[in-house]
Design a protein around this motif. Structure first.
Motif, PDB file in Angstrom:
ATOM      1  N   SER A 121       0.807  -1.230   0.000  1.00  0.00           N
ATOM      2  CA  SER A 121       0.000   0.000   0.000  1.00  0.00           C
ATOM      3  C   SER A 121       0.840   1.280   0.000  1.00  0.00           C
ATOM      4  CB  SER A 121      -1.036  -0.001   1.123  1.00  0.00           C
ATOM      5  OG  SER A 121      -0.426  -0.223   2.342  1.00  0.00           O
ATOM      6  N   HIS A 122       2.110   1.202   0.407  1.00  0.00           N
ATOM      7  CA  HIS A 122       2.971   2.395   0.392  1.00  0.00           C
ATOM      8  C   HIS A 122       3.280   2.886  -1.035  1.00  0.00           C
ATOM      9  CE1 HIS A 122       5.388  -1.212   0.263  1.00  0.00           C
ATOM     10  NE2 HIS A 122       6.352  -0.520  -0.322  1.00  0.00           N
ATOM     11  N   ILE A 123       3.122   2.026  -2.053  1.00  0.00           N
ATOM     12  CA  ILE A 123       3.388   2.483  -3.428  1.00  0.00           C
ATOM     13  C   ILE A 123       2.089   2.663  -4.220  1.00  0.00           C
ATOM     14  CG2 ILE A 123       5.754   1.603  -3.640  1.00  0.00           C
ATOM     15  CD1 ILE A 123       4.486  -0.828  -5.188  1.00  0.00           C
ATOM     16  N   ILE A 124       0.956   2.604  -3.518  1.00  0.00           N
ATOM     17  CA  ILE A 124      -0.343   2.672  -4.189  1.00  0.00           C
ATOM     18  C   ILE A 124      -1.080   3.950  -3.820  1.00  0.00           C
ATOM     19  CG2 ILE A 124      -2.602   1.549  -4.419  1.00  0.00           C
ATOM     20  CD1 ILE A 124      -1.192  -1.128  -3.901  1.00  0.00           C
ATOM     21  N   GLU A 125      -1.560   4.649  -4.842  1.00  0.00           N
ATOM     22  CA  GLU A 125      -2.342   5.864  -4.585  1.00  0.00           C
ATOM     23  C   GLU A 125      -3.788   5.493  -4.240  1.00  0.00           C
ATOM     24  OE1 GLU A 125      -1.731   8.966  -7.406  1.00  0.00           O
ATOM     25  OE2 GLU A 125      -3.786   9.697  -7.200  1.00  0.00           O
ATOM     26  N   ASP A 126      -4.377   4.641  -5.063  1.00  0.00           N
ATOM     27  CA  ASP A 126      -5.719   4.147  -4.734  1.00  0.00           C
ATOM     28  C   ASP A 126      -6.017   2.878  -5.520  1.00  0.00           C
ATOM     29  OD1 ASP A 126      -6.317   5.058  -7.289  1.00  0.00           O
ATOM     30  OD2 ASP A 126      -7.489   6.772  -6.618  1.00  0.00           O
ATOM     31  N   MET A 127      -7.118   2.226  -5.154  1.00  0.00           N
ATOM     32  CA  MET A 127      -7.533   0.984  -5.823  1.00  0.00           C
ATOM     33  C   MET A 127      -9.042   1.037  -6.030  1.00  0.00           C
ATOM     34  SD  MET A 127      -5.410  -1.826  -3.567  1.00  0.00           S
ATOM     35  CE  MET A 127      -5.171  -1.100  -1.944  1.00  0.00           C
ATOM     36  N   HIS A 128      -9.464   0.647  -7.231  1.00  0.00           N
ATOM     37  CA  HIS A 128     -10.896   0.530  -7.517  1.00  0.00           C
ATOM     38  C   HIS A 128     -11.149  -0.890  -7.988  1.00  0.00           C
ATOM     39  CE1 HIS A 128     -10.480   4.910  -7.687  1.00  0.00           C
ATOM     40  NE2 HIS A 128     -11.779   4.970  -7.462  1.00  0.00           N
ATOM     41  N   PHE A 129     -12.021  -1.597  -7.286  1.00  0.00           N
ATOM     42  CA  PHE A 129     -12.286  -2.981  -7.652  1.00  0.00           C
ATOM     43  C   PHE A 129     -13.767  -3.251  -7.812  1.00  0.00           C
ATOM     44  CE2 PHE A 129      -8.356  -3.737  -4.966  1.00  0.00           C
ATOM     45  CZ  PHE A 129      -7.517  -3.916  -6.059  1.00  0.00           C
ATOM     46  N   MET A 130     -14.047  -4.089  -8.788  1.00  0.00           N
ATOM     47  CA  MET A 130     -15.356  -4.723  -8.873  1.00  0.00           C
ATOM     48  C   MET A 130     -15.240  -6.032  -8.117  1.00  0.00           C
ATOM     49  SD  MET A 130     -18.332  -4.934 -10.740  1.00  0.00           S
ATOM     50  CE  MET A 130     -18.074  -4.412 -12.419  1.00  0.00           C
ATOM     51  N   LEU A 131     -16.114  -6.212  -7.135  1.00  0.00           N
ATOM     52  CA  LEU A 131     -16.059  -7.420  -6.315  1.00  0.00           C
ATOM     53  C   LEU A 131     -17.466  -7.942  -6.097  1.00  0.00           C
ATOM     54  CD1 LEU A 131     -13.729  -5.954  -3.547  1.00  0.00           C
ATOM     55  CD2 LEU A 131     -13.045  -7.595  -5.288  1.00  0.00           C
ATOM     56  N   GLN A 132     -17.538  -9.155  -5.615  1.00  0.00           N
ATOM     57  CA  GLN A 132     -18.818  -9.673  -5.168  1.00  0.00           C
ATOM     58  C   GLN A 132     -19.342  -8.723  -4.082  1.00  0.00           C
ATOM     59  OE1 GLN A 132     -18.300 -13.775  -4.266  1.00  0.00           O
ATOM     60  NE2 GLN A 132     -20.229 -13.895  -3.140  1.00  0.00           N
ATOM     61  N   LYS A 133     -20.625  -8.410  -4.133  1.00  0.00           N
ATOM     62  CA  LYS A 133     -21.195  -7.419  -3.204  1.00  0.00           C
ATOM     63  C   LYS A 133     -20.839  -7.724  -1.740  1.00  0.00           C
ATOM     64  CE  LYS A 133     -25.550  -7.350  -1.800  1.00  0.00           C
ATOM     65  NZ  LYS A 133     -27.012  -7.396  -1.946  1.00  0.00           N
ATOM     66  N   GLU A 134     -20.917  -9.005  -1.365  1.00  0.00           N
ATOM     67  CA  GLU A 134     -20.630  -9.376   0.035  1.00  0.00           C
ATOM     68  C   GLU A 134     -19.217  -9.000   0.446  1.00  0.00           C
ATOM     69  OE1 GLU A 134     -22.726 -11.177  -1.761  1.00  0.00           O
ATOM     70  OE2 GLU A 134     -24.359 -10.716  -0.351  1.00  0.00           O
ATOM     71  N   VAL A 135     -18.282  -9.116  -0.488  1.00  0.00           N
ATOM     72  CA  VAL A 135     -16.894  -8.785  -0.159  1.00  0.00           C
ATOM     73  C   VAL A 135     -16.756  -7.276   0.074  1.00  0.00           C
ATOM     74  CG1 VAL A 135     -14.492  -8.895  -0.938  1.00  0.00           C
ATOM     75  CG2 VAL A 135     -16.029 -10.808  -1.383  1.00  0.00           C
ATOM     76  N   VAL A 136     -17.470  -6.490  -0.741  1.00  0.00           N
ATOM     77  CA  VAL A 136     -17.446  -5.034  -0.535  1.00  0.00           C
ATOM     78  C   VAL A 136     -18.065  -4.690   0.822  1.00  0.00           C
ATOM     79  CG1 VAL A 136     -18.329  -2.823  -1.375  1.00  0.00           C
ATOM     80  CG2 VAL A 136     -17.387  -4.489  -2.987  1.00  0.00           C
ATOM     81  N   LEU A 137     -19.150  -5.359   1.184  1.00  0.00           N
ATOM     82  CA  LEU A 137     -19.761  -5.101   2.498  1.00  0.00           C
ATOM     83  C   LEU A 137     -18.788  -5.461   3.620  1.00  0.00           C
ATOM     84  CD1 LEU A 137     -23.415  -6.394   1.878  1.00  0.00           C
ATOM     85  CD2 LEU A 137     -22.589  -4.019   1.910  1.00  0.00           C
ATOM     86  N   ARG A 138     -18.049  -6.556   3.434  1.00  0.00           N
ATOM     87  CA  ARG A 138     -17.060  -6.941   4.456  1.00  0.00           C
ATOM     88  C   ARG A 138     -15.933  -5.921   4.559  1.00  0.00           C
ATOM     89  NH1 ARG A 138     -15.396 -12.592   2.482  1.00  0.00           N
ATOM     90  NH2 ARG A 138     -13.705 -12.317   3.961  1.00  0.00           N
ATOM     91  N   LEU A 139     -15.491  -5.409   3.407  1.00  0.00           N
ATOM     92  CA  LEU A 139     -14.401  -4.420   3.411  1.00  0.00           C
ATOM     93  C   LEU A 139     -14.807  -3.146   4.141  1.00  0.00           C
ATOM     94  CD1 LEU A 139     -13.170  -4.819  -0.260  1.00  0.00           C
ATOM     95  CD2 LEU A 139     -11.739  -5.125   1.764  1.00  0.00           C
ATOM     96  N   ALA A 140     -16.081  -2.773   4.012  1.00  0.00           N
ATOM     97  CA  ALA A 140     -16.523  -1.470   4.515  1.00  0.00           C
ATOM     98  C   ALA A 140     -17.168  -1.545   5.901  1.00  0.00           C
ATOM     99  CB  ALA A 140     -17.500  -0.848   3.514  1.00  0.00           C
ATOM    100  N   ALA A 141     -17.422  -2.757   6.429  1.00  0.00           N
ATOM    101  CA  ALA A 141     -18.194  -2.901   7.674  1.00  0.00           C
ATOM    102  C   ALA A 141     -17.441  -2.389   8.893  1.00  0.00           C
ATOM    103  CB  ALA A 141     -18.573  -4.365   7.875  1.00  0.00           C
ATOM    104  N   GLY A 142     -18.206  -1.827   9.839  1.00  0.00           N
ATOM    105  CA  GLY A 142     -17.651  -1.384  11.113  1.00  0.00           C
ATOM    106  C   GLY A 142     -18.052  -2.345  12.223  1.00  0.00           C
ATOM    107  N   PRO A 143     -17.517  -2.120  13.456  1.00  0.00           N
ATOM    108  CA  PRO A 143     -17.779  -2.999  14.593  1.00  0.00           C
ATOM    109  C   PRO A 143     -19.275  -3.236  14.801  1.00  0.00           C
ATOM    110  CG  PRO A 143     -16.297  -1.211  15.213  1.00  0.00           C
ATOM    111  CD  PRO A 143     -16.692  -0.966  13.799  1.00  0.00           C
TER     112      PRO A 143
END
Ligand code: SAM
Length: 260
Positions: A121-143
């Motif tokens: 991640s130190h050499i990456i400005e940003d990332m845009h991915f198409m993913l299965q919806k559940e994976v996006v929900l997992r990436l963004a979920a809070g406690p």
């Protein structure tokens, strides 16, 4: 013909393609990296808008098709016939420009690939991915949220995570069985909750979620006892999904301190 083992579902909906390109917003001076370009549904518009594009494609039958199709772009476009999971992204850095990573990822490798990319991640400005919806929900979920767990915590440790929009199965050929979504991950220049020891932090998170239905006391017993958890004001009877990122960092820092 699309190959199932490579997780091939090709984007065919022009309005979704335009929406993804708008979200990425490529600029002439930038360096983009596309993982799994397939037949190039996203590639051409990116090439028209940006300075340089490196593509990483595992299917060796697609590589010559891509090279021919985008021959006119000369040095601006390079296809690497490689497995993105084993790819060393550092080798793409030639000037000081950080990488902007994009990809409509094969769903079977998406979480492992994201873990691999987080380590760059130190050499990456940003990332845009198409993913299965559940994976996006997992990436963004809070406690406390249903989908909260190791993937979200590790992503949010390194990146700001934004769930951008849903993409229906009909946008692809062949249509997948699940809904998809576009996510944006922007690595922090300065981590909001830096752990004293990153490795230890990762180990704490992995161990804490060893068994989701067990308490911290049980999951973490090899690493820290419940008295110590109480001393740092973390209730050992909680399940791991109740803890914030800052709480996991606190446990990890406590362990780093006693390790000396
Ligand atoms: N980007 C194209 C599109 O949107 O139409 C294709 C998307 S398709 C879901 C995934 C692509 O990733 C395929 O072209 C597949 O061959 C490629 N792929 C699968 N596994 C890969 C890996 N480990 N490394 C690089 N590419 C991979």
């Amino acid at each position: 013909k699309a190959r199932k083992r490579f997780g091939q579902n090709f984007l065919q909906d022009e309005s979704i393609i335009r929406r993804i390109i708008r979200a990425i917003n490529p600029k002439p001076e930038q360096h983009l990296v596309e993982i799994g370009p397939g037949l190039g549904a996203l590639t051409e518009e990116i090439l028209d808008a940006t300075g340089r594009l490196d593509a990483i494609e595992l299917d060796r039958d697609l590589v010559p098709i891509l090279r021919t199709k985008f021959f006119n772009y000369g040095n601006q476009f390079t296809v690497h016939e490689a497995d993105a999971m084993r790819f060393d992204f550092q080798q793409l850095i030639q000037d000081d420009r950080p990488l902007r990573i994009i990809g409509n990822l094969p769903y079977n490798i998406s979480t492992q690939l994201i873990f691999h990319l987080l380590s760059h991640s130190h050499i990456i400005e940003d990332m845009h991915f198409m993913l299965q919806k559940e994976v996006v929900l997992r990436l963004a979920a809070g406690p406390g949220e249903n989908n909260y767990g190791r993937l979200g915590i590790m992503a949010q440790y390194f990146c700001k995570v934004e769930n951008l929009f849903l993409v229906p199965p009909s946008a692809f050929h062949p249509a997948p069985k699940v809904d998809s979504a576009i996510v944006r991950l922007v690595p922090y220049k300065t981590l909001p909750y830096p752990a004293k020891d990153h490795q230890l932090f990762q180990q704490v998170v992995r161990t804490a979620f060893g068994q989701r239905r067990k308490t911290l006391r049980n999951n973490l017993k090899e690493l820290i006892d419940s008295d110590a958890l109480e001393r740092i004001e973390i209730d050992p009877n909680l399940r791991p999904e109740r803890l914030s990122l800052a709480d996991f960092v606190k446990i990890s820092d406590y362990l780093a301190d006693i390790k000396g």
